[in-house]
Design a protein around this motif. Structure first.
Motif: not given
Length: 129
Positions: A19-21, A50-51
């Motif tokens: 996740a982006r976070d 991903e991310f």
């Protein structure tokens, strides 16, 4: 081979979507810490689709470079979703081709395991007192 040598040549990769976070990976880090706190624990690493870093190919390559020869990839997903049916098999095929000396196995999604389902049911039941 001694138990210690056997453990040194084996590892678990906890595989998550990412996740982006960065806080999203907190539960995975806690699972890893819990595993490592157990006597005789194998090496345990995190990897992501991903991310987040490391991605699965890099995690497997790093383990193989240190002499790990048995790697169990454990998807920390609730169910066998599209990523686990399409993306992960392709990543594992590439990793197996790149590291033929390694035995790379794949577990079912953690959320599909009977013990995990029972733990989640117990948690949900406890939420109502």
């Amino acid at each position: 081979m001694s138990d210690a040598a056997s453990q040194d040549s084996a590892a678990v990769v906890l595989f998550g979507h990412g996740a982006r976070d960065p806080e999203w990976a907190g539960p995975m880090r806690r699972i890893r810490a819990c595993m490592l706190a157990q006597p005789g624990a194998p090496r345990v690493e995190l990897a992501f689709l991903e991310f987040m870093q490391p991605r699965l190919p890099e995690a497997i390559a790093a383990l193989a470079a240190t002499g790990v020869r048995r790697i169990a990839v454990v998807p920390i997903f609730l169910a066998q979703n599209g990523h686990l049916k399409r993306d992960l098999p392709a990543l594992l095929d590439e990793a197996r081709a790149a590291h033929p000396a390694c035995e790379i196995s794949l577990a079912v999604a953690a959320g599909e395991a009977d013990t995990v389902i029972a733990a989640m049911a117990g948690y949900a039941r406890a939420c109502v007192g």
